[in-house]
Design an enzyme around this catalytic site. Sequence first.
Site, PDB file in Angstrom:
ATOM      1  N   LYS A 124       0.865  -1.183   0.000  1.00 35.43           N
ATOM      2  CA  LYS A 124       0.000   0.000   0.000  1.00 35.43           C
ATOM      3  C   LYS A 124       0.893   1.221   0.000  1.00 35.43           C
ATOM      4  O   LYS A 124       2.008   1.181   0.523  1.00 35.43           O
ATOM      5  CB  LYS A 124      -0.877   0.021   1.259  1.00 35.43           C
ATOM      6  CG  LYS A 124      -2.114   0.857   1.117  1.00 35.43           C
ATOM      7  CD  LYS A 124      -3.216   0.079   0.445  1.00 35.43           C
ATOM      8  CE  LYS A 124      -4.472   0.861   0.233  1.00 35.43           C
ATOM      9  NZ  LYS A 124      -5.590  -0.026  -0.148  1.00 35.43           N
ATOM     10  N   ASP A 164      -7.113   4.101  -4.413  1.00 35.04           N
ATOM     11  CA  ASP A 164      -7.747   3.926  -3.098  1.00 35.04           C
ATOM     12  C   ASP A 164      -8.362   5.292  -2.792  1.00 35.04           C
ATOM     13  O   ASP A 164      -8.639   6.061  -3.731  1.00 35.04           O
ATOM     14  CB  ASP A 164      -6.702   3.513  -2.030  1.00 35.04           C
ATOM     15  CG  ASP A 164      -7.349   3.031  -0.726  1.00 35.04           C
ATOM     16  OD1 ASP A 164      -7.848   1.893  -0.696  1.00 35.04           O
ATOM     17  OD2 ASP A 164      -7.376   3.787   0.256  1.00 35.04           O
TER      18      ASP A 164
HETATM   19  P1  NDP Z   1     -12.996   7.566  -2.657  1.00 33.64           P
HETATM   20  O1  NDP Z   1     -11.943   8.562  -2.431  1.00 33.64           O
HETATM   21  O2  NDP Z   1     -13.547   7.364  -4.008  1.00 33.64           O
HETATM   22  O3  NDP Z   1     -14.222   7.837  -1.677  1.00 33.64           O
HETATM   23  C1  NDP Z   1     -14.028   7.885  -0.308  1.00 33.64           C
HETATM   24  C2  NDP Z   1     -15.340   8.267   0.342  1.00 33.64           C
HETATM   25  O4  NDP Z   1     -15.217   8.105   1.754  1.00 33.64           O
HETATM   26  C3  NDP Z   1     -15.686   9.723   0.120  1.00 33.64           C
HETATM   27  O5  NDP Z   1     -17.065   9.880   0.150  1.00 33.64           O
HETATM   28  C4  NDP Z   1     -15.018  10.380   1.327  1.00 33.64           C
HETATM   29  O6  NDP Z   1     -15.586  11.623   1.680  1.00 33.64           O
HETATM   30  C5  NDP Z   1     -15.257   9.354   2.404  1.00 33.64           C
HETATM   31  N1  NDP Z   1     -14.186   9.444   3.389  1.00 33.64           N
HETATM   32  C6  NDP Z   1     -12.854   9.374   3.171  1.00 33.64           C
HETATM   33  N2  NDP Z   1     -12.172   9.537   4.297  1.00 33.64           N
HETATM   34  C7  NDP Z   1     -13.087   9.749   5.256  1.00 33.64           C
HETATM   35  C8  NDP Z   1     -13.005   9.979   6.635  1.00 33.64           C
HETATM   36  N3  NDP Z   1     -11.810  10.050   7.265  1.00 33.64           N
HETATM   37  N4  NDP Z   1     -14.168  10.104   7.326  1.00 33.64           N
HETATM   38  C9  NDP Z   1     -15.376  10.045   6.699  1.00 33.64           C
HETATM   39  N5  NDP Z   1     -15.505   9.833   5.368  1.00 33.64           N
HETATM   40  C10 NDP Z   1     -14.388   9.680   4.673  1.00 33.64           C
HETATM   41  O7  NDP Z   1     -12.386   6.185  -2.091  1.00 33.64           O
HETATM   42  P2  NDP Z   1     -12.878   4.693  -2.352  1.00 33.64           P
HETATM   43  O8  NDP Z   1     -14.335   4.650  -2.564  1.00 33.64           O
HETATM   44  O9  NDP Z   1     -11.977   4.111  -3.363  1.00 33.64           O
HETATM   45  O10 NDP Z   1     -12.502   3.999  -0.960  1.00 33.64           O
HETATM   46  C11 NDP Z   1     -13.439   3.861   0.110  1.00 33.64           C
HETATM   47  C12 NDP Z   1     -12.979   2.733   1.026  1.00 33.64           C
HETATM   48  O11 NDP Z   1     -12.922   1.505   0.284  1.00 33.64           O
HETATM   49  C13 NDP Z   1     -11.591   2.895   1.642  1.00 33.64           C
HETATM   50  O12 NDP Z   1     -11.584   2.315   2.931  1.00 33.64           O
HETATM   51  C14 NDP Z   1     -10.704   2.069   0.725  1.00 33.64           C
HETATM   52  O13 NDP Z   1      -9.528   1.652   1.353  1.00 33.64           O
HETATM   53  C15 NDP Z   1     -11.626   0.916   0.424  1.00 33.64           C
HETATM   54  N6  NDP Z   1     -11.346   0.126  -0.763  1.00 33.64           N
HETATM   55  C16 NDP Z   1     -11.236   0.710  -1.994  1.00 33.64           C
HETATM   56  C17 NDP Z   1     -11.007  -0.065  -3.102  1.00 33.64           C
HETATM   57  C18 NDP Z   1     -10.951   0.516  -4.472  1.00 33.64           C
HETATM   58  O14 NDP Z   1     -10.863  -0.263  -5.425  1.00 33.64           O
HETATM   59  N7  NDP Z   1     -11.041   1.818  -4.672  1.00 33.64           N
HETATM   60  C19 NDP Z   1     -10.806  -1.521  -2.999  1.00 33.64           C
HETATM   61  C20 NDP Z   1     -11.026  -2.039  -1.683  1.00 33.64           C
HETATM   62  C21 NDP Z   1     -11.263  -1.233  -0.619  1.00 33.64           C
HETATM   63  P3  NDP Z   1     -14.793  12.998   1.370  1.00 33.64           P
HETATM   64  O15 NDP Z   1     -15.073  13.271  -0.060  1.00 33.64           O
HETATM   65  O16 NDP Z   1     -15.401  13.967   2.308  1.00 33.64           O
HETATM   66  O17 NDP Z   1     -13.343  12.740   1.659  1.00 33.64           O
HETATM   67  O1  2IT Z   2      -7.843  -1.829  -0.746  1.00 35.79           O
HETATM   68  C1  2IT Z   2      -7.781  -2.295  -1.896  1.00 35.79           C
HETATM   69  O2  2IT Z   2      -7.931  -3.501  -2.125  1.00 35.79           O
HETATM   70  C2  2IT Z   2      -7.584  -1.365  -3.010  1.00 35.79           C
HETATM   71  N1  2IT Z   2      -7.529  -0.159  -2.779  1.00 35.79           N
HETATM   72  C3  2IT Z   2      -7.414  -1.882  -4.409  1.00 35.79           C
HETATM   73  C4  2IT Z   2      -6.007  -2.333  -4.637  1.00 35.79           C
HETATM   74  C5  2IT Z   2      -5.670  -2.714  -6.049  1.00 35.79           C
HETATM   75  O3  2IT Z   2      -4.484  -2.990  -6.283  1.00 35.79           O
HETATM   76  O4  2IT Z   2      -6.543  -2.750  -6.920  1.00 35.79           O
END
Ligand code: NDP
Ligand code: 2IT
Length: 445
Positions: A124, A164
């Site tokens: 990461k 992420d």
């Molecule tokens: P994005 O940046 O697209 O969206 C994040 C969302 O969560 C936004 O609405 C953001 O609001 C909110 N958020 C972020 N930080 C905080 C915080 N500290 N407190 C409250 N709300 C918060 O990210 P993703 O959708 O990609 O990721 C969301 C989660 O999913 C994370 O935990 C990530 O690690 C996990 N994840 C993502 C994957 C991926 O493929 N993208 C794969 C697997 C897991 P704001 O706009 O206000 O910051």
């Molecule tokens: O938390 C996760 O699994 C991710 N943010 C996606 C990682 C990836 O390599 O696609």
Amino acid sequence: MNAQQVLDNLKLRFPGEPEYHQAVEEVLSTIEEEYNKHPEFDKANLIERLCIPDRIYTFRVSWQDDSGKIQTNMGYRVQHNNAIGPYKGGIRFHASVNLGILKFLAFEQTFKNSLTTLPMGGAKGGSDFSPRGKSNAEVMRFCQAFMLELTRNIGPDVDVPAGDIGVGGREVGYMFGMYKKLTHEFSGVLTGKGREFGGSLIRPEATGYGNVYFLQEMLKTRGLSVEGKTVLISGAGNVAQYTAEKVLQLGGKVLTMSDSDGYIYDPDGIDREKLDYIMELKNIYRGRIREYVDHYPTAKYVAGQKPWNEKADIALPSATQNEISEEAAQALVNNGVIAVSEGANMPSTPGAIRVFQKAKILYAPGKAANAGGVSVSGLEMSQNSERLSWTAEEVDHRLHIIMEDIHANCLKYGTEPDGYINYVKGANIAGFIKVAKAMMAQGIV
Ligand code: NDP
Ligand code: 2IT
């Protein structure tokens, strides 16, 4: 091993990293028994070699903002474990990023990637840079400056980053462009690329879709389905949006979405047209979720709160770590929640997990339920290697099979004598065994 001793020792050696300690504790407490069935593991001090990252890169990123001021941020890449494949895992850009958070995410990623059935190690990276409020040109300059340093530590067979929090298609594109410029190489060094230059179809959808496929498998164990169920979703980013899309396709009713400032609750449900509005608001205008109620006045906006006090059948946390406290978990259970499936990484605190498991509701940890994202990243790597691209149907079909496999593995290792499925235990043991065997076969390295 004595799990408590190992953990105490890690806390002494690496103080001030509470999220890392939390993630390690959850895994150690559930794999201890299995680990101790293999005395050869302890002889090789496998546990410390599995908990401590292989290496960590830390660097300063300097970039110029639109007013001409020179800004600095910290950049990191934690390469946790490459026993079963090249390092693989996302990059997070958010003001809250620090080394402890990235170490927890890289540790989790190692087990998650093992569960996917694909050959990927765990990593990461990220920065305390916040894209919020930055212009497109500033984001580009930051991504380029970040990649200027990261380039030497990654590669298509070495370490393959992706998105992420705060890193989506736009940021991956800018980082890919800089990597290509610096190395004179067009390769699959990042996943989540645009579909015109090697990105896989369904990668944007994969984490959210995968979580709902996993949820379907869990519900099936109790003869239930998503149809007609009310659903709380947190977040409004990549994962939240495609989680909502799949829930709608399956006939569920989405009541909430949120961002770090508050949440919206729509008693009529966030339907397809409303979700399109949210996607445009967040992805194109980079607006705030509170703007939803200006458009749809029958909905309410609750500032500074999370959605967990609302009544619903299912909760799909899709924002960030530790967003469900023990009290919030109790509120969900009191309101009759039947399933919680984690789109985010470690959104439930240890106290919240205890509440869910005590109430014997269906509860899936992120490393199982959100593995669909990295799985399709793995499929993107395969497509890049063979210089072909598969159809959306093909990728979605494979994603479906992978999520079913992960669920079956959780059942295999997590079913308790009374029939309750402890998905935390199941996911941790299944993920662990594969990495452990690979490490043992490769000697002390
Ligand atoms: P994005 O940046 O697209 O969206 C994040 C969302 O969560 C936004 O609405 C953001 O609001 C909110 N958020 C972020 N930080 C905080 C915080 N500290 N407190 C409250 N709300 C918060 O990210 P993703 O959708 O990609 O990721 C969301 C989660 O999913 C994370 O935990 C990530 O690690 C996990 N994840 C993502 C994957 C991926 O493929 N993208 C794969 C697997 C897991 P704001 O706009 O206000 O910051
Ligand atoms: O938390 C996760 O699994 C991710 N943010 C996606 C990682 C990836 O390599 O696609």
